[in-house]
Enzyme design. Structure first.
Site, mmCIF file in Angstrom:
data_model
loop_
_atom_site.group_PDB
_atom_site.id
_atom_site.type_symbol
_atom_site.label_atom_id
_atom_site.label_comp_id
_atom_site.label_asym_id
_atom_site.label_seq_id
_atom_site.Cartn_x
_atom_site.Cartn_y
_atom_site.Cartn_z
ATOM 1 N N ASP A 1 53.070 38.315 54.469
ATOM 2 C CA ASP A 1 52.225 39.135 53.580
ATOM 3 C C ASP A 1 50.735 38.942 53.853
ATOM 4 O O ASP A 1 49.913 39.051 52.951
ATOM 5 C CB ASP A 1 52.510 38.826 52.093
ATOM 6 C CG ASP A 1 53.985 38.942 51.759
ATOM 7 O OD1 ASP A 1 54.596 39.887 52.247
ATOM 8 O OD2 ASP A 1 54.497 38.078 51.044
ATOM 9 N N HIS B 1 56.235 45.664 55.174
ATOM 10 C CA HIS B 1 54.816 45.834 55.434
ATOM 11 C C HIS B 1 54.350 47.003 54.590
ATOM 12 O O HIS B 1 55.021 48.021 54.531
ATOM 13 C CB HIS B 1 54.576 46.201 56.894
ATOM 14 C CG HIS B 1 54.954 45.131 57.843
ATOM 15 N ND1 HIS B 1 54.373 43.893 57.817
ATOM 16 C CD2 HIS B 1 55.837 45.121 58.843
ATOM 17 C CE1 HIS B 1 54.894 43.160 58.778
ATOM 18 N NE2 HIS B 1 55.789 43.879 59.410
HETATM 19 P P1 GDP Z 1 52.373 42.138 55.822
HETATM 20 O O1 GDP Z 1 53.798 41.914 55.478
HETATM 21 O O2 GDP Z 1 51.771 41.005 56.564
HETATM 22 O O3 GDP Z 1 52.151 43.449 56.496
HETATM 23 O O4 GDP Z 1 51.586 42.197 54.456
HETATM 24 P P2 GDP Z 1 51.883 43.100 53.154
HETATM 25 O O5 GDP Z 1 51.922 44.517 53.553
HETATM 26 O O6 GDP Z 1 53.021 42.584 52.378
HETATM 27 O O7 GDP Z 1 50.626 42.736 52.260
HETATM 28 C C1 GDP Z 1 49.399 43.123 52.560
HETATM 29 C C2 GDP Z 1 48.873 43.952 51.390
HETATM 30 O O8 GDP Z 1 47.499 43.914 51.423
HETATM 31 C C3 GDP Z 1 49.234 45.421 51.471
HETATM 32 O O9 GDP Z 1 49.345 45.944 50.182
HETATM 33 C C4 GDP Z 1 48.045 46.033 52.215
HETATM 34 O O10 GDP Z 1 47.852 47.401 51.933
HETATM 35 C C5 GDP Z 1 46.947 45.212 51.668
HETATM 36 N N1 GDP Z 1 45.834 44.976 52.566
HETATM 37 C C6 GDP Z 1 45.822 44.713 53.901
HETATM 38 N N2 GDP Z 1 44.586 44.425 54.306
HETATM 39 C C7 GDP Z 1 43.789 44.491 53.200
HETATM 40 C C8 GDP Z 1 42.416 44.271 52.956
HETATM 41 O O11 GDP Z 1 41.644 43.916 53.839
HETATM 42 N N3 GDP Z 1 41.996 44.404 51.664
HETATM 43 C C9 GDP Z 1 42.804 44.753 50.643
HETATM 44 N N4 GDP Z 1 42.307 44.864 49.429
HETATM 45 N N5 GDP Z 1 44.116 44.958 50.829
HETATM 46 C C10 GDP Z 1 44.593 44.838 52.095
#
Ligand code: GDP
Length: 426
Positions: free
Chosen positions: A12, A40
């Site tokens: 995440d 994701h």
């Molecule tokens: P992953 O499994 O590593 O892809 O991560 P997730 O998708 O579970 O969690 C990342 C969350 O953070 C998602 O809701 C993204 O849209 C959000 N996100 C990613 N980068 C950023 C950022 O720089 N700022 C903010 N506020 N949200 C972000």
């Protein structure tokens, strides 16, 4: 040229966003491990999507999305995901599925649920997607490869043998209804129909792609600390989350992976059980959870509230080292703009001794965080595109962490969108 996007921590970290962003320049995006147990979240022009099986390149017309042999392939979930995308206006992506990928069977999902039930309070906090029973069978050499769906005689024989073995567990360990072999075979026939158009000899395809100088992106799931060898065993996932495994789980030479982009979030979050040294609780945690990510830190697959904590330099330095990091993408920095002061975990104290090298699980359970507090920047940094334009305290936070972990932060993400990114030179 192959690049990998992987996580430094518990997952995440925002890998989906970084992959989606880098996929703009990629011809091929590959999932090489894990299954539909994690998700994701991606925000782009089509809306907000949670992907579980498809690689985060599916939104571009120019990329081919590959499900590698290392993935735990849940065929109905894959199909639901494709339908969900096309139903919301995303053009049908070009998808290839490795003929060597193995299939998550309905009984894997049942066994996962039953085992968690049996363990009760000692459960792993599994997402109950069948991942642990799936990989157990793969390495016990009793799994089903996609290619085997197309050999009727072999399939029927294997189903019979498998049902016999699994029913011993169903009846005597879990006291649950037994599996019906005929029904299972019929399910596998339906899987065969669903998957047939996409089946591909992926390693041969990638060999040709490399000769044609195609840009290939490997997309990892979860992060270093969930790796079965190098993570917080046994509270780990069942397939390797390391970039090195990308070579195996996709079927390409290890020396072709030239860039390893390790994603680190500006604070910590974790799902499931296991030691989490910089964890915070109560109102402090609730506020970070509510403000975190894009709409709160809740599991993309399960909706479960994530456990929250401050940035952990010990875990992240280790996480980056095991990945073989060339670049760090530092994400979700914008979320911290509300804090007057930001604690950072810079060391662990174990039995009165301070360490900065991440220890084995038994020691980790005893570790207490050594915190340093940095001043906050108290403003919204979304929309900023140049590093120098970030508030000084915000740059200090980035540079402090860069120094602690010892790997270059070359990308800073300050929002969930594709363009919310600030590039920095090494
Ligand atoms: P992953 O499994 O590593 O892809 O991560 P997730 O998708 O579970 O969690 C990342 C969350 O953070 C998602 O809701 C993204 O849209 C959000 N996100 C990613 N980068 C950023 C950022 O720089 N700022 C903010 N506020 N949200 C972000």
């Amino acid at each position: 040229m192959v690049k990998a996007v992987v996580g430094a921590n518990w997952g995440d970290e925002g890998k989906g966003k970084i992959t989606d962003m880098l996929a703009k320049e990629a011809d091929i995006v590959i999932r090489f491990q894990g299954g539909a147990n994690a998700g994701h979240t991606i925000v782009n022009d089509y809306g907000k999507f949670a992907l579980h099986t498809l690689p985060s390149g599916v939104f571009y017309g120019h990329t081919t999305s590959v499900i590698g042999n290392g993935v735990a392939l849940n065929i109905p979930v894959l199909f639901q995901e494709i339908e969900n995308l096309t139903g919301r206006g995303v053009p049908m992506p070009k998808i290839l599925v490795s003929d060597r990928a193995q299939i998550v069977m309905p009984y894997h999902i049942l066994l996962d649920q039953y085992e968690e039930e049996r363990l009760g309070k000692k459960s792993f906090g599994s997402t109950k997607s069948g991942i642990a029973p799936f990989y157990s069978d793969k390495y016990a050499k009793t799994g089903f490869q996609v290619s085997e769906l197309f050999d009727e005689e072999l399939l029927a024989e294997k189903v019979e043998k498998t049902v016999e073995m699994k029913n011993v567990l169903m009846e005597h360990l879990y006291h649950k209804p037994s599996i019906d072999g005929k029904e299972l075979l019929a399910t596998l026939h339906s899987y065969r129909e669903m998957i047939a158009p996409y089946v591909c000899d992926v390693s041969a395809y990638l060999d040709r792609a490399l000769k044609e100088n195609k840009a290939i992106l490997l997309e990892g799931q979860l992060g270093t600390l969930k790796d079965p060898d190098h993570g917080i065993y046994p509270m780990v996932t069942s397939s390797s989350t390391l970039a090195a495994y990308g070579a195996i789980g996709a079927g390409l030479p290890p020396y072709e992976i030239k860039e390893i982009i390790t994603v680190c979030k500006a604070y910590s979050s974790a799902v499931g059980a296991g030691a989490f040294v910089s964890e915070i609780f109560g109102e402090e945690a609730e506020e970070l959870r509510r403000r975190g990510g894009d709409g709160g830190e809740y599991g993309a697959t399960t909706g479960r509230p994530r456990r929250m904590g401050w940035f952990d330099c010990v875990a992240s330095k280790y996480g980056c080292r095991l990945q073989g990091t060339t670049d760090v993408a530092f994400t979700v920095l914008d979320v911290l703009g509300y804090l007057d002061e930001i604690p950072v975990c810079v060391a662990y104290e174990i039995d009165g001794e301070e360490i900065t090298d991440f220890p084995v699980t038994a020691k980790l359970e005893k570790a207490k965080p050594v915190l340093r507090t940095l001043p906050g920047w108290k403003c919204n940094i979304r929309g900023i595109r140049e590093y120098e334009k970030l508030p000084e305290n915000c740059r200090n936070y980035v540079e402090f962490i860069e120094k602690q972990i010892g790997y270059p932060i070359t990308m800073v993400s300050n929002g969930p969108g594709r363009d919310d990114i600030i590039y920095r030179k090494k």
